[in-house]
Design a protein around this motif. Structure first.
Motif, PDB file in Angstrom:
ATOM      1  N   HIS A   1      15.571  -6.845   1.942  1.00  0.00           N
ATOM      2  CA  HIS A   1      16.587  -6.985   2.851  1.00  0.00           C
ATOM      3  C   HIS A   1      17.952  -5.858   2.993  1.00  0.00           C
ATOM      4  CE1 HIS A   1      20.142  -9.031   5.042  1.00  0.00           C
ATOM      5  NE2 HIS A   1      20.973  -8.675   4.102  1.00  0.00           N
ATOM      6  N   ARG A   2      18.008  -5.424   4.135  1.00  0.00           N
ATOM      7  CA  ARG A   2      18.966  -4.342   4.179  1.00  0.00           C
ATOM      8  C   ARG A   2      20.367  -4.790   4.641  1.00  0.00           C
ATOM      9  NH1 ARG A   2      20.599  -0.649   8.487  1.00  0.00           N
ATOM     10  NH2 ARG A   2      21.001   1.295   7.748  1.00  0.00           N
ATOM     11  N   GLU A   3      21.537  -4.797   3.916  1.00  0.00           N
ATOM     12  CA  GLU A   3      22.732  -5.185   4.221  1.00  0.00           C
ATOM     13  C   GLU A   3      23.876  -4.060   4.646  1.00  0.00           C
ATOM     14  OE1 GLU A   3      26.075  -8.500   3.048  1.00  0.00           O
ATOM     15  OE2 GLU A   3      24.278  -8.131   1.673  1.00  0.00           O
ATOM     16  N   VAL A   4      24.411  -3.922   5.798  1.00  0.00           N
ATOM     17  CA  VAL A   4      25.391  -3.043   6.031  1.00  0.00           C
ATOM     18  C   VAL A   4      26.818  -3.485   6.049  1.00  0.00           C
ATOM     19  CG1 VAL A   4      26.132  -1.377   7.934  1.00  0.00           C
ATOM     20  CG2 VAL A   4      23.771  -1.733   7.729  1.00  0.00           C
ATOM     21  N   PHE A   5      27.562  -2.692   5.146  1.00  0.00           N
ATOM     22  CA  PHE A   5      28.659  -3.209   4.854  1.00  0.00           C
ATOM     23  C   PHE A   5      29.707  -2.330   5.843  1.00  0.00           C
ATOM     24  CE2 PHE A   5      26.669  -4.296   1.055  1.00  0.00           C
ATOM     25  CZ  PHE A   5      27.216  -5.596   0.810  1.00  0.00           C
ATOM     26  N   HIS A   6      30.501  -2.800   6.659  1.00  0.00           N
ATOM     27  CA  HIS A   6      31.387  -2.189   7.575  1.00  0.00           C
ATOM     28  C   HIS A   6      32.720  -1.737   6.851  1.00  0.00           C
ATOM     29  CE1 HIS A   6      28.375  -2.910  10.785  1.00  0.00           C
ATOM     30  NE2 HIS A   6      28.474  -4.013  10.332  1.00  0.00           N
ATOM     31  N   GLU A   7      32.463  -0.695   6.311  1.00  0.00           N
ATOM     32  CA  GLU A   7      33.569  -0.053   5.602  1.00  0.00           C
ATOM     33  C   GLU A   7      33.758   1.393   5.825  1.00  0.00           C
ATOM     34  OE1 GLU A   7      32.078  -0.517   1.384  1.00  0.00           O
ATOM     35  OE2 GLU A   7      32.729  -2.683   1.379  1.00  0.00           O
TER      36      GLU A   7
ATOM     37  N   GLY B   1       0.843  -1.047   0.100  1.00  0.00           N
ATOM     38  CA  GLY B   1      -0.128  -0.052   0.110  1.00  0.00           C
ATOM     39  C   GLY B   1       1.032   1.268   0.099  1.00  0.00           C
ATOM     40  N   GLY B   2       0.142   2.323  -0.207  1.00  0.00           N
ATOM     41  CA  GLY B   2       0.975   3.491  -0.691  1.00  0.00           C
ATOM     42  C   GLY B   2       1.410   3.676  -1.962  1.00  0.00           C
ATOM     43  N   LYS B   3       1.929   4.674  -2.100  1.00  0.00           N
ATOM     44  CA  LYS B   3       2.587   5.351  -3.758  1.00  0.00           C
ATOM     45  C   LYS B   3       3.731   4.690  -4.040  1.00  0.00           C
ATOM     46  CE  LYS B   3       3.199   9.616  -6.261  1.00  0.00           C
ATOM     47  NZ  LYS B   3       2.894  11.079  -6.100  1.00  0.00           N
ATOM     48  N   TRP B   4       4.583   4.266  -3.260  1.00  0.00           N
ATOM     49  CA  TRP B   4       6.161   4.088  -3.674  1.00  0.00           C
ATOM     50  C   TRP B   4       6.447   2.982  -3.338  1.00  0.00           C
ATOM     51  CZ3 TRP B   4       7.769   7.612  -6.617  1.00  0.00           C
ATOM     52  CH2 TRP B   4       7.273   8.711  -6.548  1.00  0.00           C
ATOM     53  N   LYS B   5       5.846   1.946  -2.645  1.00  0.00           N
ATOM     54  CA  LYS B   5       6.344   0.656  -2.366  1.00  0.00           C
ATOM     55  C   LYS B   5       6.639  -0.300  -3.354  1.00  0.00           C
ATOM     56  CE  LYS B   5       5.294   0.292   2.655  1.00  0.00           C
ATOM     57  NZ  LYS B   5       4.476  -0.320   3.758  1.00  0.00           N
ATOM     58  N   ALA B   6       5.408  -0.251  -4.189  1.00  0.00           N
ATOM     59  CA  ALA B   6       5.717  -1.185  -5.602  1.00  0.00           C
ATOM     60  C   ALA B   6       6.887  -0.537  -6.372  1.00  0.00           C
ATOM     61  CB  ALA B   6       4.388  -1.195  -6.151  1.00  0.00           C
TER      62      ALA B   6
ATOM     63  N   ILE C   1      13.042   6.542   3.207  1.00  0.00           N
ATOM     64  CA  ILE C   1      13.585   5.861   4.330  1.00  0.00           C
ATOM     65  C   ILE C   1      12.482   4.895   5.081  1.00  0.00           C
ATOM     66  CG2 ILE C   1      14.349   6.038   6.744  1.00  0.00           C
ATOM     67  CD1 ILE C   1      16.164   8.454   5.635  1.00  0.00           C
ATOM     68  N   LEU C   2      11.192   5.519   5.266  1.00  0.00           N
ATOM     69  CA  LEU C   2      10.311   5.216   5.806  1.00  0.00           C
ATOM     70  C   LEU C   2       9.620   3.684   5.107  1.00  0.00           C
ATOM     71  CD1 LEU C   2       7.873   4.942   8.168  1.00  0.00           C
ATOM     72  CD2 LEU C   2       6.577   6.442   6.818  1.00  0.00           C
ATOM     73  N   GLN C   3       9.563   3.997   3.822  1.00  0.00           N
ATOM     74  CA  GLN C   3       9.127   2.830   2.993  1.00  0.00           C
ATOM     75  C   GLN C   3       9.930   1.466   3.226  1.00  0.00           C
ATOM     76  OE1 GLN C   3       5.809   3.602   0.644  1.00  0.00           O
ATOM     77  NE2 GLN C   3       5.865   4.206   2.817  1.00  0.00           N
ATOM     78  N   LEU C   4      11.355   1.810   2.978  1.00  0.00           N
ATOM     79  CA  LEU C   4      12.260   0.746   3.096  1.00  0.00           C
ATOM     80  C   LEU C   4      12.208   0.304   4.433  1.00  0.00           C
ATOM     81  CD1 LEU C   4      15.281   2.544   1.343  1.00  0.00           C
ATOM     82  CD2 LEU C   4      13.920   0.508   0.464  1.00  0.00           C
ATOM     83  N   ARG C   5      11.949   0.947   5.498  1.00  0.00           N
ATOM     84  CA  ARG C   5      11.759   0.263   6.722  1.00  0.00           C
ATOM     85  C   ARG C   5      10.771  -0.612   6.795  1.00  0.00           C
ATOM     86  NH1 ARG C   5      13.299   5.481  10.480  1.00  0.00           N
ATOM     87  NH2 ARG C   5      15.634   5.373  10.317  1.00  0.00           N
ATOM     88  N   GLU C   6       9.676  -0.068   6.551  1.00  0.00           N
ATOM     89  CA  GLU C   6       8.344  -0.870   6.317  1.00  0.00           C
ATOM     90  C   GLU C   6       8.313  -2.288   5.549  1.00  0.00           C
ATOM     91  OE1 GLU C   6       4.977   1.422   5.400  1.00  0.00           O
ATOM     92  OE2 GLU C   6       5.291   2.783   7.170  1.00  0.00           O
TER      93      GLU C   6
END
Length: 117
Positions: free
Chosen positions: A66-72, A19-24, A53-58
């Motif tokens: 999936h959010r992957e953090v590279f420790h660089e 739902g919402g304008k951006w998720k798709a 940011i909000l849409q990605l978190r949801e």
């Protein structure tokens, strides 16, 4: 027999996720390859940073992204589709096809409805 509300089955839970304008649109951009936040901002210039940011978190909370953090140095974060996200992407394909086929018809109907109001 107890009647079931359509929103509790099938389309309701699906629209809760996309739902919402951006998720798709976000999911569509992540289909081909993982993307960094800045790449998504460039690919979707109309979306505000806070909204992205909000849409990605949801989407991440729903198991779609999936959010992957590279420790660089500097730190790097990439977003990608999960397997569940890939199944949702496949389900959105026919919806996108419908939009391509009927966008003009819907726009015309909206203009006519606005003119009649």
């Amino acid at each position: 027999m107890k009647s079931r509300k359509p929103c509790n089955r099938g389309i309701g839970p699906a629209f809760d996720v996309i739902g919402g304008k951006w998720k798709a649109a976000i999911l569509w951009e992540l289909h081909a390859q993982p993307r960094r936040f800045g790449e998504l901002r460039r690919l979707l210039p109309e979306i505000g940073e806070k909204t992205l940011i909000l849409q990605l978190r949801e989407l991440e909370a729903d198991g779609i992204v999936h959010r992957e953090v590279f420790h660089e140095v500097p730190p790097r974060v990439e977003y990608s589709q999960t397997k569940l996200g890939a199944t949702l992407h496949a389900a959105l394909g026919p919806l996108a096809d419908w939009g391509d086929r009927h966008a003009r018809r819907v726009a015309t109907a909206r203009r006519q409805a606005e003119a009649a109001a």
